[in-house]
Enzyme design. Structure first.
Site, mmCIF file in Angstrom:
data_model
loop_
_atom_site.group_PDB
_atom_site.id
_atom_site.type_symbol
_atom_site.label_atom_id
_atom_site.label_comp_id
_atom_site.label_asym_id
_atom_site.label_seq_id
_atom_site.Cartn_x
_atom_site.Cartn_y
_atom_site.Cartn_z
ATOM 1 N N ARG A 47 0.587 -1.090 0.424
ATOM 2 C CA ARG A 47 0.071 0.031 0.098
ATOM 3 C C ARG A 47 0.455 0.910 0.218
ATOM 4 O O ARG A 47 0.405 2.208 -0.784
ATOM 5 C CB ARG A 47 -0.835 0.282 1.183
ATOM 6 N N TYR A 99 -16.482 16.457 -16.283
ATOM 7 C CA TYR A 99 -17.147 15.173 -15.873
ATOM 8 C C TYR A 99 -17.953 14.622 -14.514
ATOM 9 O O TYR A 99 -17.870 15.256 -13.519
ATOM 10 C CB TYR A 99 -15.747 13.599 -15.363
ATOM 11 N N ASP A 171 -8.039 17.689 -15.832
ATOM 12 C CA ASP A 171 -8.061 16.731 -16.062
ATOM 13 C C ASP A 171 -8.027 16.509 -17.919
ATOM 14 O O ASP A 171 -8.333 16.532 -18.902
ATOM 15 C CB ASP A 171 -9.617 16.201 -16.424
ATOM 16 N N LYS A 196 -8.185 5.085 -19.223
ATOM 17 C CA LYS A 196 -8.995 5.254 -20.954
ATOM 18 C C LYS A 196 -7.524 5.351 -21.872
ATOM 19 O O LYS A 196 -7.069 4.620 -22.447
ATOM 20 C CB LYS A 196 -8.890 6.983 -20.712
#
Ligand SMILES: *Cc1c(COP(=O)(O)O)cnc(C)c1O
Length: 372
Positions: A47, A99, A171, A196
């Site tokens: 982590r 978004y 973004d 994406k």
């Protein structure tokens, strides 16, 4: 070095233990402690750090030309980290057509945390100027935007943000560092949904923040990553590194395909409007041509008629898959209004299209048979 070379080499090295040319996947959740209590290989627990994530962050910082990169489990987790770094009473300015998950975070999660948010049309920089205040900490931009494919002038927006000491976050999911370089235009942070184009094959979830300088803000974002724990798995980091290797060449093909498909659609009688920044008819074509090296693979179209005509088109298409998301090798088409629900800005006859890597003539032939 040019971006094609960086995409192939940044973060990659031959494995010293085995000579493997392709980086191994380190699935181990934990790492052995040295007899003296140290960790000579630098990793304690996956982590907090993992070799595959380190390699990915090196590659992402290098591709965007940033000082630091922090990888998250999803694009949404990266966005969340930016807002989680703020304090109650801090002010955020976001575009009205961000978004929809970004706006939902601000409305439904950070409203109750005491973050103040104003949502504006960022193509109107005077409106942005009227909205920013001394407590503004983040000016969020997304360009090209979703679903209307608006373009925001990043350099001017960053200047406005800096005039009150705020950070400008862009973004850059739709453009990727191949087509648009926000940090060079003055932005402070680039956000990606690596799900994406960076991944590029519709087979992973990921997100990242890349910053222009490595400062206390980055420390805060790293804290949220390591202590909050929304980290990408080693396998997803590895898949993403594989996707990135071909990113510049895939983007070239996405752009070339989208250019001819947009021109075809614009000339078709059954199409009312095509929103693609590469078209001379696009309202912000000049800004896009200035700040992007090419115009990407995303467009939206408005079908003549109404919602039923738009949905009918999606049912007759054979190569375009009806699905959300974007940036994969396959072309996707989506009716945004019915996905986003009541708060949508998408007109009922609008379809968002992600142009894939098929031959453009096949895409056009499919559209031709489906448009009637
Ligand atoms: C998909 C997307 C996001 C959210 O990313 P996830 O990886 O789905 O969490 C944010 N911004 C844009 C522009 C996107 O396309």
């Amino acid at each position: 070095m040019r971006i094609e070379t960086l995409a192939v080499h940044a973060g990659h090295s031959v494995d010293p233990a085995t000579g493997a040319v392709t980086t191994p996947i380190h699935l181990s959740s934990t790492f052995e402690r040295d007899p003296d209590g140290g960790y000579c290989a630098g990793h304690v627990y996956s982590r907090t750090s993992n070799p595959n994530r380190d390699a990915l962050e090196t590659a992402l910082a290098s591709l965007e030309g940033g000082a630091a990169a922090i990888a998250y489990a999803t694009g949404s987790a990266a966005t969340l980290a930016v807002f989680q770094s703020l304090k109650p009473g801090d002010h955020v300015v976001a575009p009205h057509d961000a978004y929809y998950g970004t706006l939902r975070q601000l409305r439904e999660i950070f409203g109750v945390w005491g973050l103040e948010t104003d949502v504006v049309d960022m193509t109107d920089l005077d409106a942005v100027e009227r909205t920013i205040r001394p407590t503004t900490k983040i000016v969020w931009a997304e360009t090209p935007s979703n679903p209307l494919v608006n373009i925001v002038d990043i350099a001017r927006l960053a200047e406005l943000a800096h005039s009150v000491g705020a950070r400008c976050v862009v973004d850059n999911t739709w453009s990727t560092p191949v087509l648009q370089r926000p940090l060079e235009l003055g932005a402070d942070v680039v956000m990606h949904s690596t799900t994406k184009y960076l991944g590029g094959h519709s087979d992973l979830l990921g997100g990242a923040l890349i910053t222009r300088v490595d400062d206390e803000f980055v420390e805060r974002l790293r804290l949220i990553q390591k202590v909050g724990g929304a980290v990408p798995s080693p396998f997803d980091c590895w898949l993403l590194m594989r996707g990135i290797r071909t990113l510049p060449w895939r983007m070239r093909a996405h752009c070339a395909n989208a250019r001819v498909v947009a021109a075809f659609l614009e000339s078709h009688a059954a199409i009312e409007a095509v929103h693609y920044p590469g078209l001379a008819s696009h309202r912000s074509h000049a800004i896009a041509a200035r700040q992007m090296s090419d115009f990407g693979g995303m467009m939206s179209i408005q079908v003549r008629g109404g919602e039923n005509d738009a949905l009918g088109l999606t049912r007759r298409l054979q190569l375009f898959t009806r699905a959300t998301s974007l940036g994969g090798t396959e072309s996707l088409i989506e009716h945004r209004a019915s996905v986003e629900g009541a708060a949508t800005l998408a007109p009922p006859n609008l379809l968002r299209v992600s142009i894939g890597l098929e031959h453009p003539d096949d895409l056009i032939e499919d559209l031709e048979q489906a448009l009637r």
